[in-house]
Write a protein that holds these residues in place. Structure first.
Motif, PDB file in Angstrom:
ATOM      1  N   THR A 596       0.789  -1.227   0.000  1.00  0.00           N
ATOM      2  CA  THR A 596       0.000   0.000   0.000  1.00  0.00           C
ATOM      3  C   THR A 596       0.820   1.274   0.000  1.00  0.00           C
ATOM      4  OG1 THR A 596      -0.202  -0.036   2.421  1.00  0.00           O
ATOM      5  CG2 THR A 596      -1.916  -1.178   1.157  1.00  0.00           C
ATOM      6  N   ASN A 599       3.375   4.718   3.497  1.00  0.00           N
ATOM      7  CA  ASN A 599       2.553   5.043   4.660  1.00  0.00           C
ATOM      8  C   ASN A 599       3.394   5.645   5.781  1.00  0.00           C
ATOM      9  OD1 ASN A 599       3.948   2.780   5.464  1.00  0.00           O
ATOM     10  ND2 ASN A 599       2.155   1.520   5.864  1.00  0.00           N
ATOM     11  N   SER A 609      -4.372   0.164   6.656  1.00  0.00           N
ATOM     12  CA  SER A 609      -3.854  -1.011   5.949  1.00  0.00           C
ATOM     13  C   SER A 609      -4.926  -2.087   5.811  1.00  0.00           C
ATOM     14  CB  SER A 609      -2.621  -1.563   6.662  1.00  0.00           C
ATOM     15  OG  SER A 609      -2.965  -2.198   7.884  1.00  0.00           O
ATOM     16  N   ALA A 626       0.974  -4.084   3.849  1.00  0.00           N
ATOM     17  CA  ALA A 626       1.440  -2.711   4.053  1.00  0.00           C
ATOM     18  C   ALA A 626       2.801  -2.748   4.725  1.00  0.00           C
ATOM     19  CB  ALA A 626       0.441  -1.944   4.931  1.00  0.00           C
TER      20      ALA A 626
END
Length: 927
Positions: A596, A599, A609, A626
């Protein structure tokens, strides 16, 4: 992967001198109001559509029908093609009848040519044309004027296209230099439309900040709305850092959700900003049906959502959804794309899982990864040199923490030139790789799509000499800025370029690599530091003469397709590749896992996530995770170990960190924190047989591995808005700790189709929970609320080793959790864990069933076989009302063995049945 700070000198930026952490700058990215086509088409108000079917134009063929479609004012003509795909899926396309030039059609998202089936015209009148599939279970009704298509499943209206009249289709035209008087009404209407379009200052050319888009074809946007009459909620269209259920965006609620692959670091939460991937599939679920719409378009797309207002608080959301009046308009979505054609697949089934299966039937399933790839990965930007890699690997052994893969970021290369090594830091890469391999571990290295413009770099010289780069609007090699400095970008839409790129992975070319090395494809949106919105110019030109605006969201997909082809050939067609990608589109699951992106080390991003991976999973991308701990920032101890506890129950499990963060290997935290992290990772390894079986079954069925609660419990509308807990297959419910200082977690146990609760067994102490609704579960630092559903059997391996590859022949434990009828079923998949031989019948797929006090094992696929050395070490029976006196093991050829049964931890255990997993056998409980 990397942060960039817009406004610093580009040279410093592109050379990688920047090491500051910066938050996202919204000014670098367009809003709908700043995007000319979104601004224009979003002005369309819901109304009676201006499109109509022309009478007498119906043409019928065995597998499709054609109809002429006309704009009632401009009289411009379009063609509607409507067909059906096996399984009750409808496919329709709308294109100009005589366009000035061909419009782009996506050809690379689908797994293959759909299996079109005969359709039947049931009726045709002046008002409507009804077609149905051969079996009659699905039908489409084309309303003539105003134009609308209603889709039915088993007589239930499930999707209505253009019911709000929001369809627009800007036909290709020449820019008017003068306005001659109109000679007739049709010409006047056309001129009026041209004038209306021309009112928007970005119609024929557009500026954003210092960037200019020449728009050589002028306005060519299109839109269509879809209503979901059976739906209570809409979800899908990843990738966004927002709630799983899509929020309303109309009536002053903000921008539409945007699908435009962009390099966005430290992305904001709880909004529909574009991120790294774009999967234009959306679902509407209600108790009676789930319908899906796949909008097959690779251009920039905005999606407006018409849905009930919902508060950010989950409980408020649930109340809103449950209390919706049947008189309300159904939820709807309006897709607005910059170019291409209207190309749509519509499908519906009673259950969400069947709808998800339809989508992956179209776009493909993820191939079974090697076992090591679903174990734990250790990464940061960057491990400094060979000694660093070797030391970190050894430290995992020293602290008895399993780990399967070390990762190297861009600093391993020679001056950011891919397929090379920095021999000062990594003088012996093959020796380093083999050292990991000898310990059962792997190495993954990053290879990005930007190519350093360096006359001493073979890749650049080859691409220049052979014309392999993406071109600018003037036909010259496009030059942008990325990590190497001045860079150009391979045109992966050219089959010759894809083959050349794939060839570079072959060991005869990339000699300082091995066939076991995994590949990380990052920055492939593509990321261009000095480009508009940190990406490529839209009027760049790709193979075939297509503008980048037509194919933007597919660029990363074509990159990983090329990598996948190269790794398959590198492994001589037998070794399963491992690839991680940041950019993705529909169908990318066929080639790579997805994470993802960039972050942050905060609780909100940890919570996100789950939401993001749930959205990706229902969009076919099950292999999702994530950056554990957050890429940016320095997580405190509590956040760090809680994130590991979540990552251990997500399909892709990797810790990763920015170059400016403190080193954060588990042993660098206090001893008590290290032990909690160790426990979380070991839980992952214990459950690897379950994970491996789930990944195999995903390839067979296309069903998501990590699932929203509504997937399993669509009759329970209170489960729809839940994105703080999730299911793994239909077996485990995971409700992790998501807030700092939490001592209790409110776990929601849904009602099944009978209006009752299933039995749920705590994975730690086997205690049973049997009532629906919220239940407050006490947690300490080690506790993660995980529950096994009654009626399932979960396989374990309890001998945890330094790497998953070393557990191959270890014995299994089966956890048999009984339902209300004293019954349970499960599966177990076994193969060599590395090769494609399973596709040639070399595997074991086993059905496990407990019924009438007998646990039995038998092959599911009788023709398949694999000579595994594994055996059954323990059977844990959960939910028995009383302790058996003993158990008798029966083998297929008649042998039997009496075994003792022990009580332990709210369960009854049969130790060391000792039977080979190859054999068919049964275990009878004696009372």
């Amino acid at each position: 992967m990397k942060a960039l700070r817009v406004g610093l000198p580009l040279v410093l930026l592109a050379l990688g001198f920047l090491r500051e952490i910066a938050s996202v700058d919204r000014n670098n990215f367009k809003s709908c109001e700043q995007s000319s086509f979104c601004r224009r088409l979003r002005r369309t108000e819901p109304d009676v559509s201006k499109f109509e079917i022309l009478p007498g134009t119906l043409q019928t063929y065995k597998q499709y029908i054609l109809l002429d479609l006309q704009h009632s004012e401009t009289k411009h003509l379009y063609v509607l093609k409507l067909s059906a795909v096996r399984g009750g899926i409808f496919h329709f396309q709308v294109d100009e009848k005589s366009p000035l030039s061909e419009r782009y059609r996506v050809v690379d998202a689908l797994a293959g040519e759909p299996e079109y089936v005969p359709i039947k015209v049931q009726s045709s009148s002046a008002s409507a044309i009804t077609v149905s599939t051969e079996d009659g279970t699905s039908k489409a009704v084309v309303n003539v004027s105003p134009f609308r298509i209603d889709f039915y499943k088993d007589a239930l209206l499930v999707v209505s296209a253009n019911s709000k009249g929001l369809m627009r289709f800007e036909h290709l035209r020449r820019k008017e230099t003068s306005s001659a008087p109109a000679e007739n009404e049709e010409q006047e209407a056309q001129e009026n439309e041209n004038q209306e379009v021309a009112k928007d200052p970005g119609t024929w050319e557009e500026n954003f900040k210092s960037h200019h888009d020449s728009k050589p074809k002028g306005p060519e946007a299109l839109s269509m709305d879809f209503s979901f009459p059976q739906g209570k909620v809409l979800y899908g269209i990843p990738e966004h850092a927002d709630s799983f259920v899509l929020k309303q965006t109309v009536s002053g609620k903000g921008d539409p959700y945007r699908l435009y692959n962009l390099d966005v670091f430290e992305y904001e939460l709880d909004n529909g900003m574009a991120l790294y991937g774009a999967v234009p599939v959306i679902y509407g679920t209600g108790p009676s049906a789930t319908a899906g719409v796949f909008w097959q378009n690779a251009a920039e797309t905005w999606v407006d959502i018409f849905a009930p207002d919902q508060e950010t608080n989950v409980m408020s959301s649930i109340v809103n959804f449950v209390s919706r009046s049947s008189q309300d308009d159904p939820p709807a979505a309006n897709f607005i794309s910059e170019s291409g054609i209207i190309d749509v697949f519509v499908f519906a089934e009673p259950s969400p899982l069947d709808a998800f299966r339809h989508y992956t039937d179209l776009t493909g399933k993820a191939p079974l990864p090697q076992l090591y790839a679903i174990a734990y990965h250790q990464c940061r930007w960057n491990y400094n040199d060979e000694q660093d890699v070797t030391s970190v690997s050894a430290k995992f052994d020293e602290h008895d923490i399993p780990m399967d893969t070390m990762w190297l970021d861009i600093e391993y290369t020679d001056s950011k030139k891919y397929f090379t090594w920095d021999h000062h830091k990594f003088p012996h890469p093959l020796e380093m790789i083999r050292n990991l391999t000898e310990h059962g571990r792997h190495l993954t290295i990053i290879i990005d799509p930007h190519i350093k413009r360096d006359g001493n770099y073979f890749f650049h010289n080859d691409c220049t000499d052979r014309g392999y780069y993406v071109k600018n609007k003037d036909g010259n090699d496009y030059e942008g800025w990325c990590w190497p400095g001045a860079a150009s970008y391979a045109d992966f839409f050219n089959p010759e370029v894809r083959k050349y790129y794939a060839d570079q992975y072959l060991l005869e070319n990339f000699k300082e690599s091995t066939k076991e090395v995994g590949i990380w494809n990052d920055m492939n949106e593509p990321s261009v530091f000095n480009g508009p919105e940190i990406t490529m110019l839209k009027d760049n030109i790709h193979y075939g003469g297509w503008e980048h605006r037509d194919v933007h969201n597919l660029y990363g997909h074509m990159h990983i397709l090329s990598t996948y082809e190269g790794l398959v050939r590198r492994g001589e067609g037998n070794l399963r590749p491992f690839i991680l990608t940041r950019s993705h589109f529909a169908g990318s699951q066929r080639y790579a896992a997805v994470w993802t992106g960039d972050n942050m080390a905060d609780w909100g991003h940890m919570q996100a996530s789950i939401k993001m991976c749930l959205s990706l999973s229902v969009a076919g991308i099950s292999f999702c995770g994530a950056d554990v701990g957050g890429f940016f920032g320095n997580p405190d101890s509590e956040l760090f170990y809680r994130w590991y506890q979540i990552g251990a129950f997500q399909p892709f499990f990797r810790s990763h960190a920015h170059i400016d963060t403190k080193r954060r290997e588990p042993w660098l935290y206090p001893e008590d924190v290290k032990l909690i992290i160790r426990d979380a990772i070991r839980k992952r390894y214990r459950l690897l047989p379950l994970w491996y079986t789930m990944f195999y079954e995903h390839e067979r069925s296309g069903l998501p591995i990590m699932r929203p609660m509504l997937a399993q419990y669509p009759s329970d509308v209170k489960s729809y808005a839940l994105d703080t807990q999730f299911m793994l297959s239909d077996k485990l419910l995971v409700a992790p700790v998501l807030k700092t200082g939490q001592t209790k977690v409110d776990v929601y146990f849904p009602t099944n189709k009978n209006g009752e609760s299933d039995y749920w067994y705590d994975a730690d102490d086997n205690s049973k929970h049997a009532s629906a609704g919220y239940h407050s579960v006490s947690v300490d630092s080690y506790k993660v609320p995980v529950y096994q559903r009654g009626g399932t059997i979960v396989p374990h391996k309890d001998r945890i080793r330094r790497a998953a590859t070393l557990m191959k022949d270890d014995p299994y434990t089966l956890v048999v959790a009984l339902d209300k009828d004293g019954h349970s079923k499960g599966t177990l998949y076994i193969d060599d864990e590395t090769s494609f031989e399973y596709r040639h019948g070399k595997y074991m797929y086993i059905e496990l069933e407990f019924k009438n006090n007998v646990l039995s094992s038998k092959k599911i696929d009788e023709t398949a076989s694999y000579a595994t050395k594994t055996w059954l070490e323990r059977v844990i029976l959960v939910g028995l009302s009383k302790q058996p006196k003993s158990a008798t093991l029966y083998l297929l050829h008649g042998e039997s063995t009496e075994l003792n049964v022990y009580a332990e931890n709210n369960a009854f255990i049969v130790r060391k049945p000792g039977v080979s997993m190859v054999d068919s056998w049964s275990l009878k409980l004696n009372y």
